[in-house]
Design a protein around this motif. Structure first.
Motif, mmCIF file in Angstrom:
data_model
loop_
_atom_site.group_PDB
_atom_site.id
_atom_site.type_symbol
_atom_site.label_atom_id
_atom_site.label_comp_id
_atom_site.label_asym_id
_atom_site.label_seq_id
_atom_site.Cartn_x
_atom_site.Cartn_y
_atom_site.Cartn_z
ATOM 1 N N ALA A 1 -28.614 -38.131 7.766
ATOM 2 C CA ALA A 1 -28.491 -39.047 8.687
ATOM 3 C C ALA A 1 -27.245 -40.137 7.973
ATOM 4 C CB ALA A 1 -29.634 -39.718 8.934
ATOM 5 N N ASN A 2 -27.318 -40.400 6.873
ATOM 6 C CA ASN A 2 -26.405 -41.309 6.076
ATOM 7 C C ASN A 2 -24.924 -40.323 6.234
ATOM 8 O OD1 ASN A 2 -28.669 -41.768 3.693
ATOM 9 N ND2 ASN A 2 -27.840 -43.436 4.924
ATOM 10 N N LEU A 3 -24.828 -39.187 6.063
ATOM 11 C CA LEU A 3 -23.683 -38.576 6.212
ATOM 12 C C LEU A 3 -23.254 -38.379 7.473
ATOM 13 C CD1 LEU A 3 -21.488 -36.972 4.691
ATOM 14 C CD2 LEU A 3 -22.635 -34.782 4.893
ATOM 15 N N ASN A 4 -23.855 -38.137 8.546
ATOM 16 C CA ASN A 4 -23.585 -38.392 9.951
ATOM 17 C C ASN A 4 -23.257 -39.735 10.397
ATOM 18 O OD1 ASN A 4 -23.949 -35.364 9.999
ATOM 19 N ND2 ASN A 4 -26.311 -35.740 10.860
ATOM 20 N N GLY A 5 -24.012 -40.653 9.950
ATOM 21 C CA GLY A 5 -23.461 -42.101 10.342
ATOM 22 C C GLY A 5 -22.170 -42.285 9.639
ATOM 23 N N LEU A 6 -21.711 -41.863 8.632
ATOM 24 C CA LEU A 6 -20.513 -42.220 8.030
ATOM 25 C C LEU A 6 -19.397 -41.664 8.681
ATOM 26 C CD1 LEU A 6 -18.604 -43.282 5.601
ATOM 27 C CD2 LEU A 6 -19.138 -41.199 4.444
ATOM 28 N N VAL A 7 -19.438 -40.270 9.011
ATOM 29 C CA VAL A 7 -18.696 -39.635 9.805
ATOM 30 C C VAL A 7 -18.242 -40.052 11.276
ATOM 31 C CG1 VAL A 7 -18.466 -37.224 10.835
ATOM 32 C CG2 VAL A 7 -19.046 -37.335 8.649
ATOM 33 N N ALA A 8 -19.622 -40.267 11.833
ATOM 34 C CA ALA A 8 -19.164 -41.070 13.078
ATOM 35 C C ALA A 8 -18.686 -42.487 12.936
ATOM 36 C CB ALA A 8 -20.684 -41.350 13.827
ATOM 37 N N THR A 9 -18.980 -43.172 12.198
ATOM 38 C CA THR A 9 -18.192 -44.683 12.137
ATOM 39 C C THR A 9 -16.938 -44.486 11.983
ATOM 40 O OG1 THR A 9 -20.450 -45.550 11.225
ATOM 41 C CG2 THR A 9 -18.367 -46.646 10.939
ATOM 42 N N GLN A 10 -16.694 -43.522 10.897
ATOM 43 C CA GLN A 10 -15.128 -43.294 10.469
ATOM 44 C C GLN A 10 -14.351 -42.644 11.454
ATOM 45 O OE1 GLN A 10 -14.141 -44.653 7.362
ATOM 46 N NE2 GLN A 10 -12.224 -44.309 8.581
ATOM 47 N N ALA A 11 -14.968 -41.864 12.368
ATOM 48 C CA ALA A 11 -14.395 -41.259 13.553
ATOM 49 C C ALA A 11 -13.933 -42.122 14.562
ATOM 50 C CB ALA A 11 -14.998 -40.167 14.039
ATOM 51 N N ALA A 12 -14.724 -43.177 14.680
ATOM 52 C CA ALA A 12 -14.409 -44.062 15.855
ATOM 53 C C ALA A 12 -13.267 -45.108 15.836
ATOM 54 C CB ALA A 12 -15.794 -44.981 15.977
ATOM 55 N N VAL A 13 -12.730 -44.994 14.434
ATOM 56 C CA VAL A 13 -11.543 -45.983 14.114
ATOM 57 C C VAL A 13 -10.551 -45.309 13.433
ATOM 58 C CG1 VAL A 13 -10.972 -48.095 13.170
ATOM 59 C CG2 VAL A 13 -13.201 -47.799 13.752
ATOM 60 N N PRO A 14 -9.378 -45.294 13.908
ATOM 61 C CA PRO A 14 -8.249 -44.545 13.423
ATOM 62 C C PRO A 14 -8.117 -45.007 11.815
ATOM 63 C CG PRO A 14 -7.565 -45.419 15.458
ATOM 64 C CD PRO A 14 -8.812 -45.933 15.157
ATOM 65 N N MET A 15 -7.573 -44.166 10.930
ATOM 66 C CA MET A 15 -7.229 -44.670 9.840
ATOM 67 C C MET A 15 -5.831 -45.169 9.703
ATOM 68 S SD MET A 15 -8.985 -41.775 7.376
ATOM 69 C CE MET A 15 -10.725 -40.924 7.709
ATOM 70 N N THR A 16 -5.753 -46.394 9.296
ATOM 71 C CA THR A 16 -4.581 -47.092 9.086
ATOM 72 C C THR A 16 -3.912 -47.395 8.006
ATOM 73 O OG1 THR A 16 -5.751 -49.217 9.143
ATOM 74 C CG2 THR A 16 -5.109 -48.448 11.255
ATOM 75 N N SER A 17 -4.414 -46.992 7.053
ATOM 76 C CA SER A 17 -3.889 -47.065 5.612
ATOM 77 C C SER A 17 -4.456 -45.778 4.763
ATOM 78 C CB SER A 17 -4.099 -48.321 4.999
ATOM 79 O OG SER A 17 -5.557 -48.727 4.570
ATOM 80 N N GLN A 18 -3.793 -45.766 3.441
ATOM 81 C CA GLN A 18 -4.200 -45.012 2.491
ATOM 82 C C GLN A 18 -5.517 -45.581 1.893
ATOM 83 O OE1 GLN A 18 -0.840 -44.711 -0.224
ATOM 84 N NE2 GLN A 18 -0.304 -42.664 0.647
ATOM 85 N N GLY A 19 -5.619 -46.696 1.662
ATOM 86 C CA GLY A 19 -6.920 -47.320 1.431
ATOM 87 C C GLY A 19 -8.107 -46.964 2.090
ATOM 88 N N VAL A 20 -8.036 -47.015 3.499
ATOM 89 C CA VAL A 20 -9.064 -46.795 4.465
ATOM 90 C C VAL A 20 -9.350 -45.271 4.336
ATOM 91 C CG1 VAL A 20 -9.756 -46.301 6.855
ATOM 92 C CG2 VAL A 20 -8.464 -48.611 6.178
ATOM 93 N N LEU A 21 -8.395 -44.451 4.095
ATOM 94 C CA LEU A 21 -8.741 -43.042 3.772
ATOM 95 C C LEU A 21 -9.373 -42.800 2.498
ATOM 96 C CD1 LEU A 21 -8.165 -40.087 4.416
ATOM 97 C CD2 LEU A 21 -5.942 -40.215 3.334
ATOM 98 N N SER A 22 -8.900 -43.412 1.364
ATOM 99 C CA SER A 22 -9.457 -43.185 0.093
ATOM 100 C C SER A 22 -10.920 -43.590 0.097
ATOM 101 C CB SER A 22 -8.667 -44.118 -0.940
ATOM 102 O OG SER A 22 -9.256 -44.043 -2.086
ATOM 103 N N GLU A 23 -11.245 -44.784 0.886
ATOM 104 C CA GLU A 23 -12.703 -45.220 0.994
ATOM 105 C C GLU A 23 -13.507 -44.248 1.424
ATOM 106 O OE1 GLU A 23 -15.204 -48.951 2.598
ATOM 107 O OE2 GLU A 23 -13.171 -48.977 2.486
ATOM 108 N N TYR A 24 -12.948 -43.552 2.713
ATOM 109 C CA TYR A 24 -13.544 -42.496 3.252
ATOM 110 C C TYR A 24 -14.145 -41.307 2.548
ATOM 111 C CZ TYR A 24 -14.592 -38.705 6.407
ATOM 112 O OH TYR A 24 -15.262 -37.536 7.008
ATOM 113 N N ILE A 25 -12.937 -40.799 1.835
ATOM 114 C CA ILE A 25 -13.027 -39.756 0.975
ATOM 115 C C ILE A 25 -14.210 -40.051 -0.184
ATOM 116 C CG2 ILE A 25 -11.945 -38.318 -1.025
ATOM 117 C CD1 ILE A 25 -9.506 -38.514 0.794
#
Length: 159
Positions: free
Chosen positions: A97-121
């Motif tokens: 559920a933690n993994l699914n929540g992270l994926v759903a939260t991240q998918a709802a918002v476009p990645m606007t910077s390398q920092g956001v991408l890095s944090e997601y990774i």
């Protein structure tokens, strides 16, 4: 080497516990390391410092525990952990559920910077690796979930 003084509560060098069960073990380890550096070796003093480094409401709760009155650091830790589901069992650190929540939260918002991408990774890798070691998610499932963490518009461009 001379004993190091214990850092004051609220200082940048003081351990902090915000109530999240997954951080509790590390909090107690940090308190214990600081006590060793300060040459504080009595369980009663370790307990005192652990209570000092947490919030007032948690310190009040911890003060009600039988082991807090005693001289048994390990019993104190065990009694405190009983109030925080998942703190005692490292296998409960993350769930699917933690993994699914992270994926759903991240998918709802476009990645606007390398920092956001890095944090997601970083967050994805931490949770997915934990789950994979415990055979809760396969490598293939991780790959699909990772891609699902990208905003749908960008995901279609990737594929």
């Amino acid at each position: 080497m001379a004993p190091q003084p214990m850092p004051l509560r609220g200082s940048s060098k003081a351990p902090k516990f915000d109530g999240d069960a997954i951080d509790l073990t590390q909090f107690f380890e940090d308190v214990e390391m600081l006590c060793e550096d300060a040459e504080i070796d009595t369980p009663a003093n370790k307990i005192k410092w652990a209570c000092r480094y947490t919030s007032r409401d948690k310190a009040e709760l911890w003060a009600t525990l039988p082991a807090q009155q005693g001289n048994d650091w390990d019993a104190f830790i065990k009694e405190v952990k009983a109030f925080y589901p998942g703190a005692e069992d490292d296998n409960c650190k993350y769930t699917c559920a933690n993994l699914n929540g992270l994926v759903a939260t991240q998918a709802a918002v476009p990645m606007t910077s390398q920092g956001v991408l890095s944090e997601y990774i970083q967050n994805f890798t931490c949770i997915a690796s934990f789950l994979e070691k415990r055979k809760k998610v396969s490598q293939g499932e991780q790959e699909v979930k990772f891609l699902n963490g990208f905003h749908p518009t960008f995901r279609t461009q990737l594929l």
